[in-house]
Design an enzyme around this catalytic site. Structure first.
Site, PDB file in Angstrom:
ATOM      1  N   HIS A   1      -3.866  -4.431  -0.355  1.00 13.93           N
ATOM      2  CA  HIS A   1      -3.464  -5.036   0.919  1.00 13.93           C
ATOM      3  C   HIS A   1      -3.558  -6.560   0.813  1.00 13.93           C
ATOM      4  O   HIS A   1      -4.635  -7.119   1.046  1.00 13.93           O
ATOM      5  CB  HIS A   1      -4.377  -4.550   2.045  1.00 13.93           C
ATOM      6  CG  HIS A   1      -4.097  -3.151   2.474  1.00 13.93           C
ATOM      7  ND1 HIS A   1      -3.111  -2.824   3.375  1.00 13.93           N
ATOM      8  CD2 HIS A   1      -4.664  -1.982   2.104  1.00 13.93           C
ATOM      9  CE1 HIS A   1      -3.083  -1.512   3.556  1.00 13.93           C
ATOM     10  NE2 HIS A   1      -4.014  -0.967   2.797  1.00 13.93           N
TER      11      HIS A   1
ATOM     12  N   CYS B   1       0.848  -1.202   0.000  1.00 13.48           N
ATOM     13  CA  CYS B   1       0.000   0.000   0.000  1.00 13.48           C
ATOM     14  C   CYS B   1       0.883   1.252   0.000  1.00 13.48           C
ATOM     15  O   CYS B   1       1.630   1.473  -0.941  1.00 13.48           O
ATOM     16  CB  CYS B   1      -0.976  -0.034   1.174  1.00 13.48           C
ATOM     17  SG  CYS B   1      -2.299   1.173   0.984  1.00 13.48           S
TER      18      CYS B   1
ATOM     19  N   GLU C   1      -2.589  -8.669   2.857  1.00 13.57           N
ATOM     20  CA  GLU C   1      -2.902  -9.213   4.183  1.00 13.57           C
ATOM     21  C   GLU C   1      -4.381  -9.123   4.506  1.00 13.57           C
ATOM     22  O   GLU C   1      -4.846  -9.697   5.483  1.00 13.57           O
ATOM     23  CB  GLU C   1      -2.064  -8.500   5.254  1.00 13.57           C
ATOM     24  CG  GLU C   1      -2.524  -7.096   5.657  1.00 13.57           C
ATOM     25  CD  GLU C   1      -2.133  -5.977   4.689  1.00 13.57           C
ATOM     26  OE1 GLU C   1      -1.668  -6.274   3.557  1.00 13.57           O
ATOM     27  OE2 GLU C   1      -2.303  -4.800   5.071  1.00 13.57           O
TER      28      GLU C   1
END
Lengths: 255, 197
Positions: free
Chosen positions: B179, B77, B181
């Site tokens: 992202h 990001c 994650e």
């Protein structure tokens, strides 16, 4: 194309997920991590956790369960409830929440939104707004969560959306309270009016009861996401089936 | 093989840590380059604004160290944006590891600003190791208001108003605008491609 988001909302009280009708008579719906994991697996795009007792009791959400949720799921989630300072927000974000949502404290202290956006960036800062028809206009309803402590301020909803986005809120969740918990459909008129003046992502909340309600709110009010609670908790609508139906109707979704 | 998460003191460190824990990948949080000495690869996370993040990297010694770095690096990001040369957000000089500028994204008719939500990956580079097992149209979670227009170092794109660099790489230095994650199975696969690659 960006997908429209389906967002289960989990009202949290004392570390459990609960659901009430019109903010009363809360029923236990299960363990936070269990429900969060189930929704992530079923295809939820994002989750929102509201600590419904936090604001009236002058208590902020505990980062402990925030961290348990962040460990368990691999989709984004927001945490709301009683966040009234940059430190409150930092604790939740550093525990693993992706966004923090402020509602009542921002009504008392609108500059809180500026401070949060400056510190963490607008992408972390959600403005939660409870709106209902008062004296023939959409107005802000303040301090939800405990019927004994409910009070009303008279800000106009659309004015407030303009103010919070000007101050740096990166997303607005508009909860139309007259529809909340009764499952008769989103308030598409109010949401369409909000959409017309809201420059940031807008999430519809309140009233989802059937798959066609989601289709209508995306098509007519052009919102970015739709939030719902009881239809998911009570398994009236399954998220996978909802998304498949939306796709058939030409709504862009993540399958 | 341990991964170092560069401690940028920004808010998505916890979700990156938890994602590595879910895949049983050992990691350390490295506030300084010395703390990453024994690690095989580096993740540069980040959310928020470019100016304060660069100030922290400069103060911790990470800016200088990253300019000499030979190990695999993955920016996430804001961490991806920091790899480029200059950001129009707070008009700040970045790490300069990948040629390109970070500019304000104009979504046009595609939706509101910022770009927030699940968007589709496209224009995938066939030889990009991060994209093993990923197909065009797979969706990942984006949250950003500034972007890099795709240039010769774009390895995957998405579209929001205009084409947006989703994955960039120059040699050992790579980054994801989205992202991983927080991008469910697709994101986990991309992170795993980095950790195991």
């Amino acid at each position: 194309m960006l997908a429209r988001r389906i967002i289960p909302c989990l009202d949290v009280r004392d570390g459990r997920v609960v659901k009430g009708v019109r903010f009363r008579d809360h029923v236990d719906m299960g363990d936070i991590v269990e429900l969060a994991t189930r929704y992530a697996r079923e295809g939820a795009d994002e989750l929102v956790f509201y600590d419904i007792t936090a604001s009236p009791q002058e208590r902020a959400v505990e980062p402990e369960w925030v961290s348990r949720v962040a460990r368990a799921i691999d989709i984004p989630f927001a945490v709301a409830g009683g966040i009234r300072s940059v430190d409150d927000a930092r604790a939740r974000l550093f525990a693993g929440a992706d966004k923090i949502s402020v509602n009542t404290p921002a009504l008392r202290d609108p500059d809180l939104i500026d401070r949060l956006a400056r510190e963490f960036g607008s992408q972390c800062v959600v403005s939660g707004i409870d709106s209902r028809v008062i004296e023939g206009e959409w107005r802000i309803h303040q301090n939800t969560g405990d019927p004994d402590k409910t009070e009303i301020s008279h800000r106009r909803t659309l004015d407030w959306i303009g103010e919070v986005t000007e101050r740096g809120a990166g997303e607005v969740v508009l909860n139309c309270m007259d529809q909340d918990g009764v499952r008769e459909g989103y308030d598409v008129d109010q949401l369409a009016a909000a959409r017309a003046i809201c420059p940031v992502p807008l999430i519809a909340s309140g009233g989802a009861g059937a798959i066609e309600h989601f289709e209508a709110v995306f098509r007519i009010a052009n919102v970015d996401g739709a939030l719902a609670a009881s239809v998911f908790h009570k398994q009236i609508i399954e998220i996978g089936a909802l998304k498949a139906a939306l796709k058939d109707q030409g709504v862009e979704v993540r399958l | 093989m341990t991964t170092a998460i560069i401690d940028t003191s920004t808010a998505n460190i916890a979700s990156v840590r938890f994602a590595l824990e879910r895949m049983d990948a050992p990691y350390v949080l490295a506030a300084t380059p010395e703390e990453a000495a024994g690690c095989a690869r580096l993740i540069l996370p980040g959310v928020g604004a470019a100016g304060p993040a660069m100030a922290r990297l400069n103060a911790s010694g990470w800016s200088a160290a990253l300019r000499e770095e030979r190990r695999p690096v993955l920016g996430v990001c804001l961490g991806m944006q920091l790899l480029f040369e200059h950001s129009d957000e707070s008009d700040v000089a970045l790490l300069g590891l990948i040629p390109g500028r970070v500019e304000r994204l104009d979504p046009g008719a595609d939706g509101p600003w910022p770009h927030m939500g699940w968007n589709a990956l496209d224009e995938l580079a066939e030889d990009e190791p991060l994209l093993a097992g990923i197909a065009p149209g797979d969706r990942v979670y984006f949250v950003h208001g500034f972007y890099v227009a795709p240039g010769e170092h774009a390895r995957a794109q998405t579209r929001y108003g205009s084409p947006v660099t989703a994955i960039a790489r120059k040699d050992n230095i790579a980054g994801c605008q989205f992202h991983p994650e927080r991008s469910a199975k697709i994101g986990a696969r991309i992170l795993s491609n980095f950790i195991k690659g």
